[in-house]
Enzyme design. Structure first.
Site, PDB file in Angstrom:
ATOM      1  N   ASN A  14      20.505   1.869 -14.744  1.00 37.79           N
ATOM      2  CA  ASN A  14      21.388   2.437 -13.716  1.00 37.79           C
ATOM      3  C   ASN A  14      22.842   2.033 -13.902  1.00 37.79           C
ATOM      4  OD1 ASN A  14      21.196  -0.182 -12.975  1.00 37.79           O
ATOM      5  ND2 ASN A  14      20.213   0.182 -11.010  1.00 37.79           N
ATOM      6  N   PHE A  41       9.096  -5.772 -12.388  1.00 36.20           N
ATOM      7  CA  PHE A  41      10.145  -5.280 -13.284  1.00 36.20           C
ATOM      8  C   PHE A  41      11.067  -6.391 -13.796  1.00 36.20           C
ATOM      9  CE2 PHE A  41      11.612  -4.890  -8.880  1.00 36.20           C
ATOM     10  CZ  PHE A  41      12.870  -5.484  -8.916  1.00 36.20           C
ATOM     11  N   TYR A  57      19.485 -12.559 -11.980  1.00 32.02           N
ATOM     12  CA  TYR A  57      18.457 -11.792 -11.266  1.00 32.02           C
ATOM     13  C   TYR A  57      17.363 -12.687 -10.673  1.00 32.02           C
ATOM     14  CZ  TYR A  57      20.401  -7.300 -12.780  1.00 32.02           C
ATOM     15  OH  TYR A  57      21.203  -6.201 -12.948  1.00 32.02           O
ATOM     16  N   HIS A  79      25.976  -3.123 -12.266  1.00 29.71           N
ATOM     17  CA  HIS A  79      25.523  -4.098 -11.264  1.00 29.71           C
ATOM     18  C   HIS A  79      26.672  -4.374 -10.310  1.00 29.71           C
ATOM     19  CE1 HIS A  79      23.970  -7.818  -9.457  1.00 29.71           C
ATOM     20  NE2 HIS A  79      25.204  -8.265  -9.577  1.00 29.71           N
ATOM     21  N   GLU A 126      27.212 -15.313  -8.220  1.00 27.34           N
ATOM     22  CA  GLU A 126      27.204 -14.526  -9.460  1.00 27.34           C
ATOM     23  C   GLU A 126      28.510 -14.686 -10.240  1.00 27.34           C
ATOM     24  OE1 GLU A 126      26.337 -10.534  -8.188  1.00 27.34           O
ATOM     25  OE2 GLU A 126      24.284 -11.029  -7.629  1.00 27.34           O
ATOM     26  N   ARG A 161      26.182   5.847 -10.141  1.00 31.69           N
ATOM     27  CA  ARG A 161      24.792   6.075 -10.557  1.00 31.69           C
ATOM     28  C   ARG A 161      24.381   7.531 -10.330  1.00 31.69           C
ATOM     29  NH1 ARG A 161      22.733   0.507  -7.669  1.00 31.69           N
ATOM     30  NH2 ARG A 161      22.879  -0.886  -9.476  1.00 31.69           N
ATOM     31  N   LYS A 190      26.560  -2.454 -17.382  1.00 28.42           N
ATOM     32  CA  LYS A 190      25.360  -2.933 -18.071  1.00 28.42           C
ATOM     33  C   LYS A 190      25.258  -2.326 -19.480  1.00 28.42           C
ATOM     34  CE  LYS A 190      22.601  -3.433 -13.811  1.00 28.42           C
ATOM     35  NZ  LYS A 190      21.345  -2.962 -13.178  1.00 28.42           N
ATOM     36  N   ARG A 214      29.550  -1.349  -3.562  1.00 27.50           N
ATOM     37  CA  ARG A 214      28.132  -0.937  -3.482  1.00 27.50           C
ATOM     38  C   ARG A 214      28.029   0.554  -3.150  1.00 27.50           C
ATOM     39  NH1 ARG A 214      23.774  -3.991  -5.194  1.00 27.50           N
ATOM     40  NH2 ARG A 214      22.546  -2.909  -3.639  1.00 27.50           N
ATOM     41  N   THR A 248      20.078   2.340  -5.780  1.00 25.61           N
ATOM     42  CA  THR A 248      19.646   1.615  -6.982  1.00 25.61           C
ATOM     43  C   THR A 248      19.147   2.533  -8.096  1.00 25.61           C
ATOM     44  OG1 THR A 248      19.108  -0.321  -5.664  1.00 25.61           O
ATOM     45  CG2 THR A 248      18.035  -0.152  -7.814  1.00 25.61           C
TER      46      THR A 248
HETATM   47  P1  DAT Z   1      20.747  -3.152  -7.196  1.00 26.72           P
HETATM   48  O1  DAT Z   1      21.115  -3.178  -8.661  1.00 26.72           O
HETATM   49  O2  DAT Z   1      21.025  -1.814  -6.585  1.00 26.72           O
HETATM   50  O3  DAT Z   1      21.336  -4.295  -6.432  1.00 26.72           O
HETATM   51  P2  DAT Z   1      18.237  -4.573  -6.985  1.00 26.72           P
HETATM   52  O4  DAT Z   1      19.046  -5.825  -6.855  1.00 26.72           O
HETATM   53  O5  DAT Z   1      17.213  -4.294  -5.950  1.00 26.72           O
HETATM   54  O6  DAT Z   1      19.173  -3.293  -7.115  1.00 26.72           O
HETATM   55  O7  DAT Z   1      17.469  -4.599  -8.381  1.00 26.72           O
HETATM   56  C1  DAT Z   1      18.128  -5.096  -9.544  1.00 26.72           C
HETATM   57  C2  DAT Z   1      17.868  -4.141 -10.673  1.00 26.72           C
HETATM   58  O8  DAT Z   1      16.479  -4.134 -10.989  1.00 26.72           O
HETATM   59  C3  DAT Z   1      18.216  -2.702 -10.346  1.00 26.72           C
HETATM   60  O9  DAT Z   1      19.560  -2.409 -10.659  1.00 26.72           O
HETATM   61  C4  DAT Z   1      17.261  -1.919 -11.185  1.00 26.72           C
HETATM   62  C5  DAT Z   1      16.047  -2.815 -11.308  1.00 26.72           C
HETATM   63  N1  DAT Z   1      14.970  -2.467 -10.368  1.00 26.72           N
HETATM   64  C6  DAT Z   1      14.953  -2.673  -9.036  1.00 26.72           C
HETATM   65  N2  DAT Z   1      13.813  -2.256  -8.479  1.00 26.72           N
HETATM   66  C7  DAT Z   1      13.076  -1.766  -9.508  1.00 26.72           C
HETATM   67  C8  DAT Z   1      11.794  -1.165  -9.622  1.00 26.72           C
HETATM   68  N3  DAT Z   1      11.009  -1.011  -8.544  1.00 26.72           N
HETATM   69  N4  DAT Z   1      11.372  -0.762 -10.841  1.00 26.72           N
HETATM   70  C9  DAT Z   1      12.154  -0.923 -11.924  1.00 26.72           C
HETATM   71  N5  DAT Z   1      13.375  -1.488 -11.904  1.00 26.72           N
HETATM   72  C10 DAT Z   1      13.834  -1.897 -10.719  1.00 26.72           C
HETATM   73 MG    MG Z   2      21.001  -6.337  -6.553  1.00 24.37          MG
END
Ligand code: DAT
Ligand code: MG
Length: 153
Positions: free
Chosen positions: A113, A58, A50, A116, A127, A103, A10, A86, A92
């Site tokens: 973080n 968020f 996303y 992705h 994706e 991370r 990212k 993963r 996350t």
């Molecule tokens: P991941 O990237 O581990 O698959 P995710 O798909 O749940 O996580 O969320 C996508 C991204 O969104 C994640 O990398 C960081 C951000 N994110 C997730 N939950 C969040 C939150 N509660 N507050 C802020 N950013 C968040």
């Molecule tokens: Mg995700």
């Protein structure tokens, strides 16, 4: 069964000069790189990536962050690669991720973080298609595959 996953370094990963470190971890694990592209992602593509988070508090910030500066898009292939990658990413939120994960070692943030990774075969297929045409995914053999995967024939 060998599968593919989308891994994105990212914007913060690029800005913090961690692209090589991140790619190197997957290489050293023995995963096979089958596609790569360095580009700035449009807000439209970021919002499609996303889309499962649409409506969450968020979401808007997440889309702006991913499209803010260039990213490195990569596709990796190996047996069980989605879950392997993963695990290598870690939890996350950077401050919640185990040391030894990408991370966990490099991020102390919630949203920033670094990386992705697709979370299921369905997400991976969807994706990868967002960013790569089928002819951009390269089918080839690694010279050391029998040592990496224990193939003797
Ligand atoms: P991941 O990237 O581990 O698959 P995710 O798909 O749940 O996580 O969320 C996508 C991204 O969104 C994640 O990398 C960081 C951000 N994110 C997730 N939950 C969040 C939150 N509660 N507050 C802020 N950013 C968040
Ligand atoms: Mg995700």
């Amino acid at each position: 069964m060998t599968e593919k996953t989308l891994i994105i370094v990212k914007p913060d990963g690029i800005q913090r000069h961690l692209a090589g470190e991140i790619v190197s971890r997957f290489e050293r694990k023995g995963l096979k790189l089958v596609a790569a592209k360095f580009m700035q992602v449009s807000e439209k593509l970021a919002s499609e990536l996303y889309c499962v988070h649409k409506g969450k508090p968020f979401y808007d910030g997440l889309v702006k962050y991913l499209s803010s500066t260039p990213v490195l898009l990569t596709v990796w292939q190996a047996q069980g690669v989605i879950s392997v990658a993963r695990k290598m990413l870690g939890n996350t939120f950077g401050y919640d991720a185990e040391p030894g994960t990408i991370r966990g070692d490099f991020s102390s943030s919630r949203g920033y973080n670094l990386v992705h990774g697709s979370d299921s075969t369905e997400s991976a297929e969807r994706e990868i298609k967002l960013f790569f045409k089928s002819e951009e995914i390269v089918d080839y053999e690694l010279a050391d595959e029998k040592w990496l995967y224990g193939k003797n024939d």
